[in-house]
Design a protein around this motif. Structure first.
Motif, PDB file in Angstrom:
ATOM      1  N   SER A 190       2.536 -30.820  16.690  1.00 16.34           N
ATOM      2  CA  SER A 190       2.543 -32.052  15.890  1.00 16.34           C
ATOM      3  C   SER A 190       1.434 -31.931  14.843  1.00 16.34           C
ATOM      4  CB  SER A 190       2.303 -33.276  16.778  1.00 16.34           C
ATOM      5  OG  SER A 190       1.124 -33.109  17.533  1.00 16.34           O
ATOM      6  N   SER A 191       1.730 -31.255  13.764  1.00 19.41           N
ATOM      7  CA  SER A 191       0.728 -30.929  12.758  1.00 19.41           C
ATOM      8  C   SER A 191       0.245 -32.180  12.026  1.00 19.41           C
ATOM      9  CB  SER A 191       1.285 -29.934  11.739  1.00 19.41           C
ATOM     10  OG  SER A 191       1.612 -28.725  12.385  1.00 19.41           O
ATOM     11  N   THR A 192      -0.979 -32.113  11.589  1.00 16.33           N
ATOM     12  CA  THR A 192      -1.566 -33.202  10.821  1.00 16.33           C
ATOM     13  C   THR A 192      -0.951 -33.247   9.424  1.00 16.33           C
ATOM     14  OG1 THR A 192      -3.643 -32.923  12.024  1.00 16.33           O
ATOM     15  CG2 THR A 192      -3.746 -34.140   9.965  1.00 16.33           C
ATOM     16  N   ASP A 193      -0.848 -34.436   8.892  1.00 18.36           N
ATOM     17  CA  ASP A 193      -0.413 -34.600   7.510  1.00 18.36           C
ATOM     18  C   ASP A 193      -1.617 -34.322   6.607  1.00 18.36           C
ATOM     19  OD1 ASP A 193       0.723 -35.220   5.128  1.00 18.36           O
ATOM     20  OD2 ASP A 193       0.804 -37.389   5.463  1.00 18.36           O
ATOM     21  N   PHE A 194      -1.746 -33.083   6.185  1.00 15.81           N
ATOM     22  CA  PHE A 194      -2.934 -32.667   5.439  1.00 15.81           C
ATOM     23  C   PHE A 194      -3.034 -33.344   4.077  1.00 15.81           C
ATOM     24  CE2 PHE A 194      -1.541 -28.963   8.033  1.00 15.81           C
ATOM     25  CZ  PHE A 194      -2.555 -29.027   8.979  1.00 15.81           C
ATOM     26  N   LEU A 195      -1.906 -33.794   3.534  1.00 12.81           N
ATOM     27  CA  LEU A 195      -1.917 -34.382   2.196  1.00 12.81           C
ATOM     28  C   LEU A 195      -2.550 -35.775   2.178  1.00 12.81           C
ATOM     29  CD1 LEU A 195       1.618 -33.341   0.918  1.00 12.81           C
ATOM     30  CD2 LEU A 195      -0.572 -32.241   0.468  1.00 12.81           C
ATOM     31  N   ARG A 196      -2.778 -36.362   3.337  1.00  8.44           N
ATOM     32  CA  ARG A 196      -3.370 -37.698   3.347  1.00  8.44           C
ATOM     33  C   ARG A 196      -4.871 -37.671   3.089  1.00  8.44           C
ATOM     34  NH1 ARG A 196      -5.497 -39.043   8.606  1.00  8.44           N
ATOM     35  NH2 ARG A 196      -5.195 -37.322  10.075  1.00  8.44           N
ATOM     36  N   HIS A 197      -5.470 -36.463   3.077  1.00 10.53           N
ATOM     37  CA  HIS A 197      -6.909 -36.338   2.854  1.00 10.53           C
ATOM     38  C   HIS A 197      -7.212 -36.030   1.386  1.00 10.53           C
ATOM     39  CE1 HIS A 197      -7.565 -36.420   7.158  1.00 10.53           C
ATOM     40  NE2 HIS A 197      -6.757 -35.378   7.330  1.00 10.53           N
ATOM     41  N   ASP A 198      -8.381 -36.488   0.943  1.00  8.76           N
ATOM     42  CA  ASP A 198      -8.861 -36.111  -0.392  1.00  8.76           C
ATOM     43  C   ASP A 198      -9.392 -34.681  -0.395  1.00  8.76           C
ATOM     44  OD1 ASP A 198      -8.315 -38.684  -1.305  1.00  8.76           O
ATOM     45  OD2 ASP A 198     -10.275 -39.417  -0.655  1.00  8.76           O
ATOM     46  N   SER A 199     -10.056 -34.314   0.700  1.00 12.83           N
ATOM     47  CA  SER A 199     -10.600 -32.969   0.862  1.00 12.83           C
ATOM     48  C   SER A 199     -10.283 -32.477   2.267  1.00 12.83           C
ATOM     49  CB  SER A 199     -12.115 -32.954   0.628  1.00 12.83           C
ATOM     50  OG  SER A 199     -12.435 -33.381  -0.668  1.00 12.83           O
ATOM     51  N   LEU A 200     -10.180 -31.174   2.403  1.00 15.76           N
ATOM     52  CA  LEU A 200      -9.877 -30.562   3.687  1.00 15.76           C
ATOM     53  C   LEU A 200     -10.910 -29.476   3.955  1.00 15.76           C
ATOM     54  CD1 LEU A 200      -7.645 -30.914   5.830  1.00 15.76           C
ATOM     55  CD2 LEU A 200      -6.483 -28.964   4.804  1.00 15.76           C
ATOM     56  N   VAL A 201     -11.710 -29.648   5.017  1.00  8.69           N
ATOM     57  CA  VAL A 201     -12.735 -28.686   5.400  1.00  8.69           C
ATOM     58  C   VAL A 201     -12.287 -28.005   6.686  1.00  8.69           C
ATOM     59  CG1 VAL A 201     -15.144 -28.325   6.018  1.00  8.69           C
ATOM     60  CG2 VAL A 201     -14.541 -30.069   4.335  1.00  8.69           C
ATOM     61  N   MET A 202     -12.183 -26.675   6.656  1.00  7.85           N
ATOM     62  CA  MET A 202     -11.736 -25.902   7.815  1.00  7.85           C
ATOM     63  C   MET A 202     -12.884 -25.028   8.293  1.00  7.85           C
ATOM     64  SD  MET A 202      -8.012 -24.992   6.170  1.00  7.85           S
ATOM     65  CE  MET A 202      -8.745 -24.922   4.530  1.00  7.85           C
ATOM     66  N   VAL A 203     -13.279 -25.194   9.557  1.00  5.64           N
ATOM     67  CA  VAL A 203     -14.394 -24.464  10.152  1.00  5.64           C
ATOM     68  C   VAL A 203     -13.839 -23.531  11.214  1.00  5.64           C
ATOM     69  CG1 VAL A 203     -16.618 -24.643  11.308  1.00  5.64           C
ATOM     70  CG2 VAL A 203     -15.874 -26.470   9.759  1.00  5.64           C
ATOM     71  N   SER A 204     -14.110 -22.241  11.080  1.00  5.40           N
ATOM     72  CA  SER A 204     -13.544 -21.268  12.022  1.00  5.40           C
ATOM     73  C   SER A 204     -14.616 -20.301  12.506  1.00  5.40           C
ATOM     74  CB  SER A 204     -12.410 -20.469  11.361  1.00  5.40           C
ATOM     75  OG  SER A 204     -12.911 -19.617  10.354  1.00  5.40           O
ATOM     76  N   GLY A 205     -14.360 -19.738  13.679  1.00  3.47           N
ATOM     77  CA  GLY A 205     -15.201 -18.689  14.235  1.00  3.47           C
ATOM     78  C   GLY A 205     -14.352 -17.508  14.626  1.00  3.47           C
ATOM     79  N   GLY A 206     -14.606 -16.337  14.040  1.00  5.42           N
ATOM     80  CA  GLY A 206     -13.843 -15.137  14.371  1.00  5.42           C
ATOM     81  C   GLY A 206     -12.380 -15.270  14.036  1.00  5.42           C
ATOM     82  N   SER A 207     -11.522 -14.919  15.028  1.00  6.40           N
ATOM     83  CA  SER A 207     -10.071 -14.992  14.808  1.00  6.40           C
ATOM     84  C   SER A 207      -9.564 -16.423  14.749  1.00  6.40           C
ATOM     85  CB  SER A 207      -9.338 -14.237  15.923  1.00  6.40           C
ATOM     86  OG  SER A 207      -9.675 -14.773  17.200  1.00  6.40           O
ATOM     87  N   GLY A 208     -10.461 -17.403  14.901  1.00 11.75           N
ATOM     88  CA  GLY A 208     -10.073 -18.793  14.732  1.00 11.75           C
ATOM     89  C   GLY A 208      -9.635 -19.131  13.326  1.00 11.75           C
ATOM     90  N   ILE A 209      -9.796 -18.202  12.405  1.00  9.89           N
ATOM     91  CA  ILE A 209      -9.336 -18.418  11.027  1.00  9.89           C
ATOM     92  C   ILE A 209      -7.808 -18.397  10.933  1.00  9.89           C
ATOM     93  CG2 ILE A 209      -9.333 -15.972  10.383  1.00  9.89           C
ATOM     94  CD1 ILE A 209     -10.406 -16.728   7.678  1.00  9.89           C
TER      95      ILE A 209
END
Length: 478
Positions: free
Chosen positions: A208-227
């Motif tokens: 159930s993916s988030t509706d990414f378009l509802r945000h003004d900005s999108l910050v993605m934080v990853s560690g290693g293969s979490g990208i």
């Protein structure tokens, strides 16, 4: 499971305390069978024991295959309480059987693996041919089986491609961290040329993916293969930015790696034909290499591989065609009607014939007949639906996909992102500094990485920041 366990233990204690231990071995012909209930309870307890995180994460295969004991659990549960009481759980169990058999049919197909890219950080990207009808959302999961490594092991991986941006290709990134994935990396990086690789899949499974378009900005934080899940999100937003008139959120990717060789994962952010969509990018990448103070290995040494699939290999396709929900509803309705009619005939002429009028069959026998009727109706209708969809939709599409070039000439996507990428060596990201003070009425903060990283980001979004930060965690825990 707690209720089942308490139920069983209370009866065992009662039988022992009243010197009726023989009741534990009783198998009644028409009433409740005690020993069948005990077998079902033991099977359920074994499945429950393997769900603990320490076992599930370290011995995933044990967890995965132990759960096939659900067959033993359900069979002896029916024997224990009788088919009449078991019908209370029939709707959920019936839908599960249809879903499980459809997944079984999908896993029997050999999939067309067209290319791969081997990264210097013990990571590979596998690219499969895909039917354009198959659509999925970012962060979807695909189970992969490679018989040459293990015929039994199925491993889940996050899809990195976008079904909109790359309608004829599906890609997954696999980091060599366990025995199975390490063996795959060694096989593809060896000097010996591999012309083809037999692969089977199950999925994709869409979250159930988030509706990414509802945000003004999108910050993605990853560690290693979490990208990995963020690659699919970025690619999906790239497609929308080039085709849609709606406002696309500004993207910021904060990624932490242990070694400089891991930076090659950034080269997978764009598809191979990255120059076609570079003008639509609005992204800032802040990469941190924590265990090295300088670049120790050339980053862009990527080994491309091209495979020659077997003629019988098929592209990944929706098992029920483009109208999957309608087809699934048809399977459920038609198979259930066949089951009801079959049981009606069997009951009328076999269980209770008019000329005898006697109940001469045991409860276990009747239960087996009911379960066989369910299985036959599910297998027959599901198989017919899958074959009809293959004949109707896939023949022409597969012929068109034959002309698909298996590997486009390798471009340099990292050059397209170099102006928006900053790399910091010998330092960890100061998440509090990077996240607090972000402008915008709605800033989506997604994190995928180690537990401590997810907890730190959640704490910042909850206690140290204004209300504009909206937190969501993506976990690989199975």
């Amino acid at each position: 499971m707690t209720l089942f366990t308490c139920h069983g233990l209370c009866y065992v204690i009662y039988w022992i305390s009243t010197n009726q231990v023989y009741e534990m071995l009783e198998w009644d012909r028409t009433a409740i069978s005690n020993i069948a209930g005990e077998i079902a309870l033991v099977a359920g307890l074994v499945m429950w024991a393997t769900t603990f995180p320490a076992i599930r994460r370290r011995f995933f295969e044990v967890f995965f295959y132990t759960h096939y004991l659900y067959i033993v659990f359900m069979l002896f549960f029916v024997f224990h309480v009788g088919i009449s009481h078991s019908l209370i759980s029939l709707p959920g169990f019936y839908i599960f059987m249809v879903d499980r058999f459809l997944r079984f049919l999908q896993s029997r197909n050999k999939i067309k693996l067209v290319s791969a890219r081997v990264l210097p950080c013990d990571t590979v990207e596998l690219s499969f041919s895909k039917n354009p009808m198959l659509m999925y959302s970012p962060t979807s999961i695909l189970f992969v089986n490679i018989p040459s490594i293990s015929k039994l092991q199925w491993h889940p991986f996050t899809i990195t491609s976008s079904s909109k941006l790359e309608p004829e290709k599906l890609s997954v990134m696999i980091k060599g961290q366990g025995k199975w994935s390490t063996k795959l990396c060694q096989m593809l990086s060896s000097p010996d040329k591999i012309d083809r690789l037999t692969v089977s899949i199950e999925g994709p499974y869409v979250p159930s993916s988030t509706d990414f378009l509802r945000h003004d900005s999108l910050v993605m934080v990853s560690g290693g293969s979490g990208i990995t899940p963020f690659i699919s999100i970025i690619r999906d937003l790239i497609y929308l930015s080039s085709t849609s008139t709606c406002q696309i959120p500004k993207m910021t990717l904060i990624c932490a790696f242990k070694k400089s060789s891991d930076l090659s994962m950034l080269d997978l952010i764009l598809p191979i034909s990255g120059e076609m969509i570079s003008s639509f990018l609005d992204i800032q990448i802040k990469a941190f290499v924590t265990r090295e103070t300088e670049l120790t290995q050339t980053r862009n040494i990527i080994k491309p591989l091209c495979f020659k699939p077997y003629v019988s290999d098929q592209p990944i396709s929706p098992i029920l065609g483009p109208n999957s929900w309608l087809c699934l509803a048809t399977i459920l309705f038609s198979s259930f009607m066949i089951f009801i009619i079959t049981i009606g005939i069997i009951t009328r002429y076999h269980f209770y014939p008019i000329d005898q009028g006697l109940n001469k069959y045991t409860s276990a026998y009747k239960s087996i007949i009911y379960l066989l009727a369910i299985s036959v109706s599910v297998v027959a209708t599901s198989s017919i639906a899958v074959l009809c969809n293959k004949k109707k939709y896939y023949t022409k599409d597969n012929q068109a996909l034959e002309s698909l070039s298996p590997l486009v000439t390798e471009s340099s996507p990292q050059q397209l992102l170099s102006q928006s990428t900053s790399i910091h060596y010998g330092a960890r990201p100061n998440l509090n500094k990077l996240l607090v003070g972000l402008k915008g009425s709605s800033v989506g903060v997604l994190v995928c990485g180690p537990t401590k990283m997810r907890q730190e980001v959640a704490k910042i979004c909850s206690f140290r920041s204004p209300e504009n930060l909206q937190f969501e965690s993506i976990s690989f825990s199975w």
